[in-house]
Design a protein around this motif. Structure first.
Motif, short mmCIF file in Angstrom:
data_model
loop_
_atom_site.label_atom_id
_atom_site.label_comp_id
_atom_site.label_asym_id
_atom_site.label_seq_id
_atom_site.Cartn_x
_atom_site.Cartn_y
_atom_site.Cartn_z
N LYS A 213 4.68 -2.74 5.37
CA LYS A 213 5.59 -1.80 5.57
C LYS A 213 5.07 -0.33 6.15
N GLU A 214 3.73 0.08 5.90
CA GLU A 214 3.16 0.93 6.25
C GLU A 214 1.67 0.98 6.27
N GLY A 249 6.46 3.25 14.68
CA GLY A 249 6.63 3.93 13.74
C GLY A 249 6.97 5.35 13.71
N HIS A 252 5.61 9.40 7.63
CA HIS A 252 6.44 9.63 6.59
C HIS A 252 5.93 10.86 5.67
N THR A 269 0.82 9.15 6.16
CA THR A 269 1.38 7.55 5.62
C THR A 269 2.26 7.44 6.99
N ARG A 271 5.06 4.72 8.76
CA ARG A 271 5.87 3.67 8.29
C ARG A 271 6.17 2.84 9.50
#
Length: 300
Positions: A213-214, A249, A252, A269, A271
Motif C-alpha cells: 500500500k505504501e 502515488g 500522504h 509516507t 501511498r
C-alpha cells in the motif's frame, strides 16, 4: 452549442480526481467522462463521442497503448487527440506510442500548469479551444479566465512535434550527512535506494519500509520541499537485471525525521495508487527480497 467532452482513463482514482480537478478549475465549460481502464473506455467511446482522451499507459485488462491502437482503427476516433499520461519516458516506449498514433505525452508526476498547457494545445489543434471558451459560464469569462490565452504562443504558429521524453536520471545515493547527524543505513549494493520524482524536480531517497500500500521514504531536506497530497512517481531499481519499477502515488504525510525544527532529514509516507497486477506482483517480489526494509540508525 454542445460542450467540449474529455475522457479521462486511469485505474487510479487519485490520478483521475487530480486530472478532473485541474480540468474543471481551468476549463469551466468542459464535460468530463471517466473510465477505470481501457476496456471500460472502449465501452464508453462506443456510446459517447469525445473531443479529447487523456489516458494512463499501464492499466489492467486493456493498456493505454492498446486503447490507442484500437482508437486509431475506429473511423470516428482516428483523429481524436489522444494524450498519454504516463511515467514511462524511455525512448522505446515513446517511439511505440508515436507509431501507434499518440498526439502528445504528459509525464507523471505533473503539475496543473503542465496539464492545462497540453490540453490547450490538443484542443487548439482539434479546433475545439474556442468552443470550450464559448461554453464557459459568463461569470468565468468576465473574470478573464481565457483573456490571457494566446493560441499563437501555445503553438509557436506551427504544428507541435512530439519529442521523445528524456529518461529519468539514474538514482543517486543519498548525501552523506555531517558527523553526528542521523544517516541512512542500507544494505550492500545500494539496494533500498530510489528516486522520488515530484512535479518540481527529483530527490534521491532511501526506502525505510515497504508494503503493497505504501512506502516509508527518507530524503535529505533541500530547497525542494515535498508537499502533502502532491502526486509523485517512485523509481526503484532492483535485482540483478537492474529492473526499474515506476510506482505512481502521492505523498500522504511529510514529517521531520528528528525531533527538531531544523531536522536535516524528512520522512515521507508515499501511498501507491497503481492497481496494475504486473506492478503489484513486482512490488510483492521487492518486499519478498527484503531489499527495501532497512532502517535508519540515529547517530550512526
Amino acid at each position: 452549442m454542445s460542450k467540449v467532452s474529455v475522457l479521462v482513463v486511469d485505474d487510479a482514482t487519485f490520478i483521475r480526481d487530480l486530472v478532473k480537478k485541474g480540468l474543471r478549475d481551468h476549463f469551466p465549460g468542459v464535460h468530463i467522462e471517466e473510465a477505470i481502464n481501457g476496456r471500460k473506455a472502449q465501452q464508453l467511446l462506443g456510446r459517447h463521442p469525445v473531443d479529447l482522451i487523456l489516458c494512463d499507459w499501464e492499466m489492467p485488462e486493456l493498456s493505454g497503448l492498446e486503447l490507442l491502437a484500437w482508437c486509431r482503427e475506429q473511423d470516428n476516433l482516428k483523429t481524436t487527440p489522444f494524450i498519454m499520461v504516463t511515467s514511462r519516458g524511455d525512448k522505446e516506449n515513446v517511439v511505440q506510442a508515436i507509431q501507434a498514433g499518440v498526439s502528445d505525452f504528459i509525464g507523471k508526476p505533473f503539475s496543473n500548469e503542465q496539464l492545462v498547457t497540453k490540453v490547450k494545445k490538443a484542443l487548439h489543434r482539434a479546433g475545439k479551444l474556442q468552443a470550450l471558451a464559448a461554453s464557459a459560464p459568463p461569470k468565468m469569462l468576465s473574470t478573464g479566465a481565457f483573456a490571457n490565452d494566446s493560441l499563437a504562443a501555445l503553438t509557436g504558429g506551427k504544428a507541435e512535434v512530439v519529442q521523445p521524453a528524456k529518461p529519468a536520471a539514474a538514482p543517486k545515493a543519498a548525501p552523506t550527512p555531517a558527523a553526528g547527524a542521523s544517516k541512512p543505513s542500507v544494505n550492500s549494493g545500494g539496494r533500498g535506494q530510489g528516486q522520488l520524482r515530484l512535479p518540481g524536480g527529483s530527490m534521491a531517497c532511501v526506502i525505510k519500509a515497504l508494503s503493497l500500500k505504501e512506502a516509508l521514504l527518507v530524503v535529505k531536506r533541500a530547497e525542494l520541499l515535498p508537499q502533502v497530497l502532491e502526486s509523485a512517481v517512485l523509481d526503484l531499481e532492483q535485482g540483478e537485471a537492474a529492473e526499474t519499477a515506476r510506482l505512481n502515488g502521492y505523498l500522504h504525510s511529510v514529517a521531520a525525521l528528528e525531533p527538531k525544527p531544523d531536522s536535516e532529514w524528512l520522512q515521507l509516507t508515499f501511498r501507491f495508487v497503481d492497481r496494475d497486477p504486473q506492478k503489484l506482483d513486482y512490488l510483492s517480489r521487492l518486499i519478498a527480497r527484503g531489499s527495501a526494509q532497512k532502517h535508519f540508525v540515529p547517530g550512526a
